[in-house]
Structures are given as C-alpha cells and as structure tokens.
Design a protein around this motif. Structure first.
Motif, PDB file in Angstrom:
ATOM      1  N   GLU A  32     -13.458   0.706  15.545  1.00 56.30           N
ATOM      2  CA  GLU A  32     -12.832   1.274  17.016  1.00 56.30           C
ATOM      3  C   GLU A  32     -11.088   0.987  16.305  1.00 56.30           C
ATOM      4  OE1 GLU A  32     -13.367   2.187  19.693  1.00 56.30           O
ATOM      5  OE2 GLU A  32     -15.624   3.448  18.895  1.00 56.30           O
ATOM      6  N   PRO A  33     -10.482   2.331  17.334  1.00 56.01           N
ATOM      7  CA  PRO A  33      -8.962   1.242  17.134  1.00 56.01           C
ATOM      8  C   PRO A  33      -8.740   0.076  17.305  1.00 56.01           C
ATOM      9  CG  PRO A  33      -8.794   3.752  17.792  1.00 56.01           C
ATOM     10  CD  PRO A  33     -10.236   3.321  17.836  1.00 56.01           C
ATOM     11  N   GLY A  34      -7.832  -0.611  17.099  1.00 50.02           N
ATOM     12  CA  GLY A  34      -7.974  -2.103  17.537  1.00 50.02           C
ATOM     13  C   GLY A  34      -8.346  -2.984  17.322  1.00 50.02           C
ATOM     14  N   SER A  35     -10.251  -2.943  16.650  1.00 49.27           N
ATOM     15  CA  SER A  35     -10.871  -4.195  16.908  1.00 49.27           C
ATOM     16  C   SER A  35     -10.745  -4.603  15.896  1.00 49.27           C
ATOM     17  CB  SER A  35     -12.300  -2.990  16.661  1.00 49.27           C
ATOM     18  OG  SER A  35     -12.547  -2.372  15.961  1.00 49.27           O
ATOM     19  N   PRO A  52      -2.519  17.173  -7.582  1.00 43.87           N
ATOM     20  CA  PRO A  52      -2.420  15.923  -6.200  1.00 43.87           C
ATOM     21  C   PRO A  52      -1.704  14.981  -6.889  1.00 43.87           C
ATOM     22  CG  PRO A  52      -4.260  16.116  -8.116  1.00 43.87           C
ATOM     23  CD  PRO A  52      -3.440  17.039  -8.362  1.00 43.87           C
ATOM     24  N   ARG A  53      -1.242  14.343  -5.104  1.00 44.73           N
ATOM     25  CA  ARG A  53      -0.564  13.230  -5.309  1.00 44.73           C
ATOM     26  C   ARG A  53      -1.374  12.236  -4.370  1.00 44.73           C
ATOM     27  NH1 ARG A  53       4.752  14.851  -4.911  1.00 44.73           N
ATOM     28  NH2 ARG A  53       5.479  14.183  -6.792  1.00 44.73           N
ATOM     29  N   VAL A  54      -1.752  10.945  -4.818  1.00 46.33           N
ATOM     30  CA  VAL A  54      -1.998  10.583  -3.504  1.00 46.33           C
ATOM     31  C   VAL A  54      -1.150   9.234  -3.378  1.00 46.33           C
ATOM     32  CG1 VAL A  54      -3.337   8.712  -6.097  1.00 46.33           C
ATOM     33  CG2 VAL A  54      -4.711   9.634  -3.580  1.00 46.33           C
ATOM     34  N   ARG A  55      -1.686   8.261  -2.276  1.00 49.35           N
ATOM     35  CA  ARG A  55      -0.609   7.181  -1.674  1.00 49.35           C
ATOM     36  C   ARG A  55      -1.931   6.570  -0.905  1.00 49.35           C
ATOM     37  NH1 ARG A  55      -0.320  12.186  -0.697  1.00 49.35           N
ATOM     38  NH2 ARG A  55       2.480  12.228  -0.915  1.00 49.35           N
ATOM     39  N   HIS A  56      -1.764   5.547  -0.250  1.00 51.22           N
ATOM     40  CA  HIS A  56      -2.261   4.565   0.274  1.00 51.22           C
ATOM     41  C   HIS A  56      -1.749   5.296   1.810  1.00 51.22           C
ATOM     42  CE1 HIS A  56      -4.910   3.037  -3.009  1.00 51.22           C
ATOM     43  NE2 HIS A  56      -5.564   3.156  -2.216  1.00 51.22           N
ATOM     44  N   VAL A  57      -2.559   4.898   2.534  1.00 53.34           N
ATOM     45  CA  VAL A  57      -1.974   5.529   4.121  1.00 53.34           C
ATOM     46  C   VAL A  57      -3.338   4.186   5.105  1.00 53.34           C
ATOM     47  CG1 VAL A  57      -1.084   6.923   4.109  1.00 53.34           C
ATOM     48  CG2 VAL A  57      -3.074   7.037   5.068  1.00 53.34           C
ATOM     49  N   LEU A  58      -2.718   3.836   6.369  1.00 50.73           N
ATOM     50  CA  LEU A  58      -3.671   2.734   7.255  1.00 50.73           C
ATOM     51  C   LEU A  58      -4.462   4.477   7.987  1.00 50.73           C
ATOM     52  CD1 LEU A  58      -1.233   0.364   8.823  1.00 50.73           C
ATOM     53  CD2 LEU A  58      -2.805   0.337   7.237  1.00 50.73           C
ATOM     54  N   LEU A  59      -5.646   3.933   7.740  1.00 53.98           N
ATOM     55  CA  LEU A  59      -6.467   5.366   9.324  1.00 53.98           C
ATOM     56  C   LEU A  59      -6.291   4.768  10.390  1.00 53.98           C
ATOM     57  CD1 LEU A  59     -10.546   6.033   8.081  1.00 53.98           C
ATOM     58  CD2 LEU A  59      -9.163   6.079  10.452  1.00 53.98           C
ATOM     59  N   SER A  60      -5.100   5.567  11.089  1.00 61.63           N
ATOM     60  CA  SER A  60      -5.011   5.267  12.174  1.00 61.63           C
ATOM     61  C   SER A  60      -6.505   5.002  13.482  1.00 61.63           C
ATOM     62  CB  SER A  60      -3.790   6.249  12.627  1.00 61.63           C
ATOM     63  OG  SER A  60      -3.358   5.961  12.299  1.00 61.63           O
ATOM     64  N   GLU A  61      -7.071   5.589  13.542  1.00 64.75           N
ATOM     65  CA  GLU A  61      -8.301   6.321  14.165  1.00 64.75           C
ATOM     66  C   GLU A  61      -8.937   7.334  13.887  1.00 64.75           C
ATOM     67  OE1 GLU A  61      -7.529   6.863  18.450  1.00 64.75           O
ATOM     68  OE2 GLU A  61      -5.953   8.566  17.491  1.00 64.75           O
ATOM     69  N   VAL A 117      -0.312   5.103  19.218  1.00 64.87           N
ATOM     70  CA  VAL A 117      -0.761   4.911  18.050  1.00 64.87           C
ATOM     71  C   VAL A 117       0.366   4.066  17.855  1.00 64.87           C
ATOM     72  CG1 VAL A 117      -1.275   4.775  15.415  1.00 64.87           C
ATOM     73  CG2 VAL A 117      -2.855   6.386  16.789  1.00 64.87           C
ATOM     74  N   TYR A 118       1.632   4.111  18.162  1.00 61.68           N
ATOM     75  CA  TYR A 118       2.636   3.662  17.402  1.00 61.68           C
ATOM     76  C   TYR A 118       2.557   2.537  18.567  1.00 61.68           C
ATOM     77  CZ  TYR A 118       7.446   1.840  17.654  1.00 61.68           C
ATOM     78  OH  TYR A 118       8.270   1.589  16.780  1.00 61.68           O
ATOM     79  N   ALA A 119       2.198   2.135  20.073  1.00 69.58           N
ATOM     80  CA  ALA A 119       1.505   1.127  21.485  1.00 69.58           C
ATOM     81  C   ALA A 119       0.940  -0.007  20.275  1.00 69.58           C
ATOM     82  CB  ALA A 119       1.469   1.780  22.632  1.00 69.58           C
ATOM     83  N   ARG A 120       0.344   0.839  19.773  1.00 67.62           N
ATOM     84  CA  ARG A 120      -1.253  -0.365  19.001  1.00 67.62           C
ATOM     85  C   ARG A 120      -0.571  -0.920  18.076  1.00 67.62           C
ATOM     86  NH1 ARG A 120      -5.245   3.443  20.408  1.00 67.62           N
ATOM     87  NH2 ARG A 120      -4.926   4.214  18.602  1.00 67.62           N
ATOM     88  N   ARG A 121       0.523  -0.232  17.548  1.00 69.43           N
ATOM     89  CA  ARG A 121       1.246  -1.267  16.143  1.00 69.43           C
ATOM     90  C   ARG A 121       1.153  -2.734  16.363  1.00 69.43           C
ATOM     91  NH1 ARG A 121      -1.556   2.365  12.366  1.00 69.43           N
ATOM     92  NH2 ARG A 121      -0.860   3.589  11.575  1.00 69.43           N
ATOM     93  N   GLY A 122       1.575  -3.169  15.789  1.00 73.51           N
ATOM     94  CA  GLY A 122       1.904  -4.779  16.136  1.00 73.51           C
ATOM     95  C   GLY A 122       4.223  -4.424  15.327  1.00 73.51           C
ATOM     96  N   ARG A 123       4.016  -6.099  15.934  1.00 71.14           N
ATOM     97  CA  ARG A 123       6.110  -5.553  15.994  1.00 71.14           C
ATOM     98  C   ARG A 123       6.225  -5.183  14.789  1.00 71.14           C
ATOM     99  NH1 ARG A 123      10.769  -5.219  19.233  1.00 71.14           N
ATOM    100  NH2 ARG A 123      11.821  -6.613  18.351  1.00 71.14           N
ATOM    101  N   TYR A 124       5.809  -6.160  13.443  1.00 68.16           N
ATOM    102  CA  TYR A 124       5.759  -5.680  12.324  1.00 68.16           C
ATOM    103  C   TYR A 124       6.496  -4.325  11.893  1.00 68.16           C
ATOM    104  CZ  TYR A 124       7.214  -5.249   7.174  1.00 68.16           C
ATOM    105  OH  TYR A 124       7.221  -4.933   5.700  1.00 68.16           O
ATOM    106  N   LEU A 125       5.448  -3.272  11.947  1.00 68.13           N
ATOM    107  CA  LEU A 125       4.709  -2.002  11.563  1.00 68.13           C
ATOM    108  C   LEU A 125       5.772  -1.020  12.984  1.00 68.13           C
ATOM    109  CD1 LEU A 125       1.206  -1.632  10.628  1.00 68.13           C
ATOM    110  CD2 LEU A 125       3.375  -1.529   9.497  1.00 68.13           C
ATOM    111  N   GLN A 126       5.539  -1.228  13.201  1.00 68.62           N
ATOM    112  CA  GLN A 126       6.450  -0.465  15.005  1.00 68.62           C
ATOM    113  C   GLN A 126       8.420  -0.978  14.337  1.00 68.62           C
ATOM    114  OE1 GLN A 126       6.722  -2.655  18.810  1.00 68.62           O
ATOM    115  NE2 GLN A 126       4.169  -0.821  19.578  1.00 68.62           N
ATOM    116  N   LEU A 127       8.539  -1.965  13.268  1.00 68.21           N
ATOM    117  CA  LEU A 127      10.174  -1.896  13.427  1.00 68.21           C
ATOM    118  C   LEU A 127      10.214  -0.943  12.262  1.00 68.21           C
ATOM    119  CD1 LEU A 127      10.700  -5.474  13.790  1.00 68.21           C
ATOM    120  CD2 LEU A 127      12.555  -3.968  14.486  1.00 68.21           C
ATOM    121  N   LEU A 128       9.417  -1.484  10.975  1.00 70.07           N
ATOM    122  CA  LEU A 128       9.235  -0.555   9.805  1.00 70.07           C
ATOM    123  C   LEU A 128       8.838   0.823   9.625  1.00 70.07           C
ATOM    124  CD1 LEU A 128       8.823  -1.684   6.757  1.00 70.07           C
ATOM    125  CD2 LEU A 128       5.911  -0.862   7.201  1.00 70.07           C
TER     126      LEU A 128
END
Ligand SMILES: Cc1cc2nc3c(=O)[nH]c(=O)nc-3n(C[C@H](O)[C@H](O)[C@H](O)COP(=O)(O)O)c2cc1C
Length: 204
Positions: A32-35, A52-61, A117-128
């Motif tokens: 679950e998001p946030g858990s 194809p081009r591949v990179r890692h991202v966070l699975l937000s939800e 989702v932005y509101a749930r991100r930690g401060r570092y990721l919000q700044l990033l």
C-alpha cells in the motif's frame, strides 16, 4: 479463495493462480502507498530508433488496476512515451522470491493523483523534484549543495513543480514469478482478452 499470506507463499497451487483476478493479486503483492518505501521498478520505454531504454523509478502506487510512477515532464522517458505510449515494468522482491512484470499502455495521471503522491513523498524527494534540473547538473558540487540548502531554507512547504508528472501503466499483461529454494521457479502469465484474462502457468 486466495489470501494475502498465500499470495506471498510458494505453496500456493497453480489452480489458485488461474482463478484469481490478476489485478487483485498484484494488489496483494504491491505494498500500500505509505506502508513501506515505494518499491523500485525497472521501466522500459521505446525510443524513436526502435531500441528499448530502461531505468529504475519508484513504483508510486498500484491504483485503479494500474501501476503509477512519477517523473520530470521534461525527461527522456516522457518524450518517448509521448511518441510511443507503451511501457514494460519489472519489480523484484528477491528476499521473498517474487518478481512482477507488467506491460501496457501508458496514460497521464490526473492532477489530483499527482498532487496526492507529491504530498506523500519525503522532503528529500520533494526538493529533488524542484532541483533535479539541467542547470543544477552542470554546476560544481559545492554550488549544487549551496543552491539546495538555500532553496530548502526558503521553502518550508512545497507544492509540486510544474514539471512534476505522473503516469499510469494500464496492464495488458501481468507475469507473476515465484522462486522456490527447494524446486523450480514458476510463472503465471495473464494476458488481457477483451474483458477477461487468458492465463498460462509457465516454467520460471
Ligand atoms: C533508486 C532510484 C530511484 C529512482 N526513482 C526515480 C523516480 O521515481 N522517478 C524518476 O523520474 N527517476 C527516478 N530515478 C532516476 C531514473 O533512474 C533516471 O535516471 C531518470 O528518471 C532519467 O531517466 P530518463 O532520462 O530515461 O527519462 C531513480 C533512480 C534510482 C537509482
């Protein structure tokens, strides 16, 4: 009837996997998001050159039956998705012997989803999301740190930047892979056929 503990186990009979709705099963596998920290997923898109081009991202939800990720609207992946709105993602949980693969069409998330989702991100990721810019990338590290600290001190509460963008991968295909330290691994593949799913049990 499959339960969440069976969904995490390797002792679940193949028959159980052929009767469950894969969207429900994916909901049992993806936290679950946030858990927990969001899972990391490999995201593949296709470039104009056909590679194809591949990179890692966070699975937000995982919501409304789709896999969501968030990124910079000016990024290469968003340019590729504009031209070819299809993606494949792979998430692995090696500690419990699981891998989930999803292929599907990609659509932009709603403004409400992006803000939540932005509101749930930690401060570092919000700044990033604000400071991960081409201009910052080319500065010496001291200048980048100084700009970061200055921006951080000047903005107690952050709204998403205009470049904040969310995308939903709407599954046409799921593959659930389960490892087994005492025997062969196994996959269950679900392919959408109109309103139903075609199910196959495959070797790992
Ligand atoms: C652990 C980890 C997590 C990441 N999470 C994200 C993310 O959620 N969104 C994102 O856009 N990039 C994320 N990145 C950076 C991407 O891998 C990639 O470098 C960036 O998005 C630019 O990709 P592109 O030029 O192919 O669009 C992450 C990288 C790592 C290593």
């Amino acid at each position: 009837m499959i339960t969440s503990s069976m969904a995490f186990g390797r002792d679940c009979a193949p028959a159980e996997f052929t009767t469950i709705d894969p969207i429900r099963l994916a909901g049992l596998w993806i936290p679950e998001p946030g858990s927990a920290p969001p899972p990391l997923m490999a995201l593949a898109t296709v470039g104009a050159d056909g590679y194809p081009r591949v990179r890692h991202v966070l699975l937000s939800e995982f919501a409304d039956g789709a896999v969501y990720f968030h990124t910079d609207a000016d990024s290469a992946k968003v340019g590729e998705l504009r031209d070819r709105p299809y993606a494949a993602v792979a998430v692995a949980w090696p500690e419990v012997g699981r891998q989930l693969l999803v292929r599907g069409a990609v659509t932009r998330a709603t403004a409400a989803e992006e803000r939540a989702v932005y509101a749930r991100r930690g401060r570092y990721l919000q700044l990033l999301a604000w400071l991960n810019t081409p201009e910052q990338a080319t500065l010496p590290v001291e200048a980048r740190h100084a700009a970061w600290a200055e921006f951080d001190a000047a903005h107690a509460d952050l709204e998403p930047p205009g470049t904040w963008a969310g995308f939903a991968v709407r599954p046409e295909e799921f593959v659930f892979w389960r490892g087994d330290p005492d025997g062969p691994s196994q996959r269950t593949r679900y392919r959408r056929t109109g309103t139903a799913w075609n199910v196959e049990v495959l070797p790992g």
